[in-house]
Design an enzyme around this catalytic site. Structure first.
Site, short mmCIF file in Angstrom:
data_model
loop_
_atom_site.label_atom_id
_atom_site.label_comp_id
_atom_site.label_asym_id
_atom_site.label_seq_id
_atom_site.Cartn_x
_atom_site.Cartn_y
_atom_site.Cartn_z
N HIS A 227 0.76 -1.19 -0.04
CA HIS A 227 0.06 -0.14 0.09
C HIS A 227 0.78 1.29 0.29
O HIS A 227 0.57 2.12 -0.82
CB HIS A 227 -1.07 -0.04 1.11
N TYR A 231 1.37 4.92 -2.62
CA TYR A 231 1.66 6.28 -2.23
C TYR A 231 2.74 6.75 -2.77
O TYR A 231 2.93 8.03 -3.10
CB TYR A 231 1.24 6.51 -0.81
N HIS A 378 -10.11 0.11 -10.95
CA HIS A 378 -9.38 1.23 -9.92
C HIS A 378 -7.99 1.70 -10.18
O HIS A 378 -7.62 2.75 -10.26
CB HIS A 378 -9.83 0.56 -8.57
N PHE A 379 -7.15 0.63 -10.39
CA PHE A 379 -5.88 1.00 -10.37
C PHE A 379 -5.22 1.65 -11.69
O PHE A 379 -4.37 2.33 -11.78
CB PHE A 379 -4.63 0.12 -9.60
N HIS A 380 -6.34 1.39 -12.51
CA HIS A 380 -5.79 2.31 -13.89
C HIS A 380 -6.42 3.71 -13.94
O HIS A 380 -5.82 4.36 -14.69
CB HIS A 380 -6.67 1.22 -15.08
N ARG A 443 -10.56 -10.99 -11.93
CA ARG A 443 -9.35 -10.32 -12.38
C ARG A 443 -8.57 -11.22 -12.96
O ARG A 443 -8.55 -12.29 -12.52
CB ARG A 443 -9.35 -9.36 -10.94
N ARG A 444 -7.45 -10.85 -13.60
CA ARG A 444 -6.40 -11.57 -13.73
C ARG A 444 -6.85 -12.71 -14.58
O ARG A 444 -6.45 -13.79 -14.11
CB ARG A 444 -5.56 -11.93 -12.58
FE1 HAS Z 1 -6.03 1.61 -4.31
C1 HAS Z 1 -6.32 -1.72 -4.59
C2 HAS Z 1 -8.02 1.39 -1.35
C3 HAS Z 1 -5.82 5.15 -3.60
C4 HAS Z 1 -3.40 1.71 -6.51
N1 HAS Z 1 -5.27 0.28 -5.39
C5 HAS Z 1 -5.30 -0.99 -5.38
C6 HAS Z 1 -4.41 -1.78 -6.21
C7 HAS Z 1 -3.65 -0.74 -6.80
C8 HAS Z 1 -3.97 0.56 -6.14
C9 HAS Z 1 -2.50 -0.87 -7.56
O1 HAS Z 1 -9.08 -0.67 0.47
C10 HAS Z 1 -4.31 -3.33 -6.61
C11 HAS Z 1 -3.61 -3.80 -5.92
C12 HAS Z 1 -3.55 -5.30 -6.23
O2 HAS Z 1 -2.80 -5.85 -7.09
O3 HAS Z 1 -3.98 -6.26 -5.47
N2 HAS Z 1 -6.76 3.11 -2.86
C13 HAS Z 1 -7.59 2.83 -1.93
C14 HAS Z 1 -7.97 3.93 -1.11
C15 HAS Z 1 -7.31 4.89 -1.90
C16 HAS Z 1 -6.59 4.31 -2.81
C17 HAS Z 1 -8.85 4.05 0.13
N3 HAS Z 1 -4.95 3.14 -4.71
C18 HAS Z 1 -4.86 4.29 -4.72
C19 HAS Z 1 -3.91 5.32 -5.48
C20 HAS Z 1 -3.17 4.15 -6.29
C21 HAS Z 1 -3.83 3.05 -5.93
C22 HAS Z 1 -3.55 6.65 -5.11
C23 HAS Z 1 -2.16 4.48 -6.93
C24 HAS Z 1 -1.67 5.52 -7.34
N4 HAS Z 1 -7.08 -0.04 -3.26
C25 HAS Z 1 -7.74 0.18 -2.29
C26 HAS Z 1 -8.14 -1.10 -1.57
C27 HAS Z 1 -7.61 -2.02 -2.40
C28 HAS Z 1 -6.81 -1.22 -3.45
C29 HAS Z 1 -8.88 -1.55 -0.48
C30 HAS Z 1 -7.90 -3.47 -2.43
C31 HAS Z 1 -9.06 -4.05 -3.12
C32 HAS Z 1 -8.93 -5.46 -3.12
O4 HAS Z 1 -9.68 -6.12 -2.56
O5 HAS Z 1 -8.22 -6.15 -3.74
C33 HAS Z 1 -7.39 6.31 -1.31
O6 HAS Z 1 -6.03 6.97 -0.80
C34 HAS Z 1 -8.04 7.19 -2.46
C35 HAS Z 1 -8.20 8.85 -1.87
C36 HAS Z 1 -8.26 9.59 -2.88
C37 HAS Z 1 -9.16 10.77 -3.03
C38 HAS Z 1 -9.50 11.38 -4.28
C39 HAS Z 1 -8.95 12.93 -4.09
C40 HAS Z 1 -9.03 13.73 -5.34
C41 HAS Z 1 -8.18 14.71 -5.86
C42 HAS Z 1 -8.17 15.44 -7.06
C43 HAS Z 1 -9.03 16.69 -7.01
C44 HAS Z 1 -9.46 17.14 -8.28
C45 HAS Z 1 -9.27 18.47 -8.67
C46 HAS Z 1 -9.77 18.69 -9.95
C47 HAS Z 1 -8.90 19.59 -7.94
C48 HAS Z 1 -10.37 11.01 -1.74
C49 HAS Z 1 -7.14 14.88 -4.93
C50 HAS Z 1 -11.18 19.23 -10.12
C51 HAS Z 1 -11.83 19.86 -11.31
C52 HAS Z 1 -13.11 19.69 -11.55
C53 HAS Z 1 -13.45 20.64 -12.85
C54 HAS Z 1 -14.32 19.10 -10.77
#
Ligand code: HAS
Length: 553
Positions: A227, A231, A378-380, A443-444
């Site tokens: 995890h 990050y 999700h991760f794409h 998956r996979r």
């Molecule tokens: Fe994830 C699985 C939970 C973030 C990557 N994640 C994965 C896997 C990868 C991955 C590679 O809890 C697969 C791993 C594998 O091979 O099995 N992930 C989360 C959570 C977050 C999260 C809670 N993941 C990421 C990020 C990744 C990433 C970042 C890569 C860079 N993830 C999981 C969980 C799994 C998981 C489970 C396991 C699932 C399973 O069962 O296998 C959080 O950190 C996300 C927080 C993000 C936000 C979004 C904030 C938005 C922002 C943009 C603002 C936009 C603006 C533009 C300002 C709350 C900062 C606005 C403009 C307008 C016009 C509106």
């Protein structure tokens, strides 16, 4: 002759620039190979395309995951962090740079060793290399070398930060150097888990020195690293969003303190959350899973802070340019500048990507999506779009600034085209993956494996959509490689600045507590011990008979 304004441009010193470019060459070669493998996968899954007999689906999937998830990211990130720190602190000493080169060579040798084993079909174990799938020992030794090499790099960054503090008493450290230091420390702490598991458990087992291996322990140690790994990918994108993007839109950093606080929170909360990848696994007490789910919800907070900061930065700049209302800034942004458009589209994708992450971690909801294509979707969105588009946006100014060239209007237009292709391809591919995942699409899985299954027909349209999206992404990759080669070798000679944003004049001073590393590392260690000690003791004590021979060394 240089004009006075040009010679004042912020640039990475020449010797450091060489080191950074070496990392970039490997990163973009990895992009070309990895994305081609991605195309093969989506085509295979339609059922109308067969891989040649000498190339297996899982072999392709392993190359794709290892080369994009581990190689491209690590090389790009280390190169970028070196550049960002070098430009803001005044460059590296000869010793520091030599250590950087040693790390680079170790990582390169490790990558080549692992790649050869995958190509020989001796390491078809996917990027997570879960045991009891077993690869050739050389594959694991290669991965261990990549990790050890990266330690050289992150220690160069940490020590350079401390040297800056020592040489400039009372001066606030550069924000980009601070951020790179947090990411480096996080990486160092996290990789101990996977390095220990690989060196002490998996390599001896793959060499036949031990007969058995503890499946749950090695998986747990992998996710202790896995995890924070995500990050480690995300934080360099945040470095760009907080400290560089404001300059590109002509604005200022909204709050140096808020940015440092977000990074300090990432250091503390990124690691003790690995169980959210193991929620369906037996052998871990539900209490500890629940605790780590709560901590995962906490690590969402610095991302929400980042979203807030970005809106504030855009709005502030928009108002300076005469925008009115909450979203008036949208009309004032430099949409025809690829350096802005690419990371901005990345941010847009991160909104559903982050929301999907919250679904993943919501314990019971995880039962619905775990091991389905939803997770791949999700991760794409997160790493392959939010992070990658930001890295592409960085490339448009970083590479010419390192090679003494300029981004021409034609290349800028290619960058805009690249962003549109990547965004469209990912929208279609990742959207179809999420949907198929909700229908239970595993998956996979290779088509050849479930051909004839009753679900095959139902999934057909989604697989075709993924193939269309994947093909558009492949075109996007080609455009990106053309831009990279142009910026590295052929673009006209000239001066390109490394953009570093300045504080807003109304910003309050940054509290000194952010440089209290003993405090941040102390809290990080305490939380890790709290979240992991008892479950790991449980795992070791209750290991199945074969794995009972567990020894620390
Ligand atoms: Fe994830 C699985 C939970 C973030 C990557 N994640 C994965 C896997 C990868 C991955 C590679 O809890 C697969 C791993 C594998 O091979 O099995 N992930 C989360 C959570 C977050 C999260 C809670 N993941 C990421 C990020 C990744 C990433 C970042 C890569 C860079 N993830 C999981 C969980 C799994 C998981 C489970 C396991 C699932 C399973 O069962 O296998 C959080 O950190 C996300 C927080 C993000 C936000 C979004 C904030 C938005 C922002 C943009 C603002 C936009 C603006 C533009 C300002 C709350 C900062 C606005 C403009 C307008 C016009 C509106």
């Amino acid at each position: 002759m240089k004009t006075a304004a040009q010679s004042l441009l912020k640039k990475v010193p020449a010797k450091d620039a060489k080191l950074v470019m070496a990392h970039m060459y490997v990163a973009f070669a990895a992009l070309a190979i990895g994305a081609t493998m991605g195309l093969l996968q989506v085509l295979e899954r339609t059922g109308s395309f067969q891989l040649p007999s000498w190339l297996g689906y899982y072999q392709v999937l392993t190359v794709h995951g290892v080369i994009l998830g581990l190689v491209l990211t690590t090389f790009f990130i280390i190169g970028f962090m070196f550049a960002a720190q070098s430009v803001t602190t005044g460059g590296y000493s000869n010793k520091e740079r030599t250590a950087g080169w040693i790390g680079f060579i170790m990582m390169l040798v490790g990558t080549i060793a692992a790649a050869i084993m995958i190509l020989l079909n001796e390491a078809t174990v996917l990027y997570t290399f879960y045991v009891p799938l077993q690869a050739h020992a050389v594959f694991y030794i290669g991965l261990a070398l990549v990790i050890a090499g990266s330690w050289f790099a992150v220690w160069v960054i940490v020590l350079r930060h401390f040297r800056f503090r020592k040489e400039n008493p009372g001066v606030r450290t550069p924000l980009l150097s601070y951020m790179a230091t947090v990411n480096s420390l996080m990486w160092q702490i996290a990789t101990i888990g996977v390095a220990y598991s690989t060196i002490v458990h998996i390599i001896p087992w793959s060499l036949g020195l031990t007969e058995t291996v503890d499946v749950l322990l090695t998986r747990t140690l992998f996710w202790y690293f896995g995890h924070p790994l995500v990050y480690f990918w995300l934080l360099p994108a945040y470095m760009m969003w907080y400290a560089i993007l404001p300059k590109i839109i002509g604005g200022k950093i909204f709050s140096d303190s808020l940015a440092r606080l977000a990074f300090a929170l990432f250091l503390i909360f990124s690691i003790p959350v690995g169980f959210h990848h193991q929620l369906t696994e037996p052998g871990i007490d539900p209490f500890w899973k629940y605790l780590q789910v709560v901590l995962t919800m906490v690590v969402v907070v610095p991302s929400l802070m980042t979203a807030f900061t970005l809106f504030a930065t855009f709005e502030q700049r928009g108002r300076e340019l005469g925008a009115k209302g909450l979203f008036g800034w949208l009309k004032k942004m430099p949409w025809n500048d690829a350096r802005f458009l690419a990371p901005f589209v990345g941010m847009l994708f991160f909104i559903p990507g982050g929301a999907g992450g919250i679904v993943n971690t919501s314990h019971q909801l995880n039962q619905v999506v775990h091991n389905t294509l939803w997770v791949t979707g999700h991760f794409h969105l997160t790493v392959a779009t939010a992070v990658m588009l930001t890295f592409f946006g960085i490339t448009y100014w970083l590479v010419p600034s390192l090679t003494g060239r300029v981004l021409t209007p034609v290349m800028n237009r290619m960058g805009i085209l690249q962003t549109i292709l990547w965004g469209t391809g990912m929208l279609i591919m990742s959207g179809a993956m999420h949907w198929q995942g909700l229908l239970g699409g595993p998956r996979r899985s290779a088509y050849s494996e479930y051909a004839g299954n009753a679900d095959t027909l139902a999934w057909g349209p989604y697989q075709i959509a993924q193939a269309i999206g994947g093909s558009i992404l492949f075109l996007g990759m080609i455009v990106m490689i053309i831009i990279f080669i142009n910026l590295a070798f052929f673009a006209p000679k000239g001066e390109t600045e490394f953009p570093v944003a300045e504080d807003h004049p109304n910003a309050a001073p940054t509290p000194a507590i952010f440089e209290n590393w003993k405090l941040w590392i102390g809290i990080t260690a305490a939380l890790i011990l709290f979240a992991y000690t008892i479950p790991i003791i449980d795992i070791i004590q209750n290991a199945p008979p074969g794995a009972k021979g567990f020894k620390l060394w």
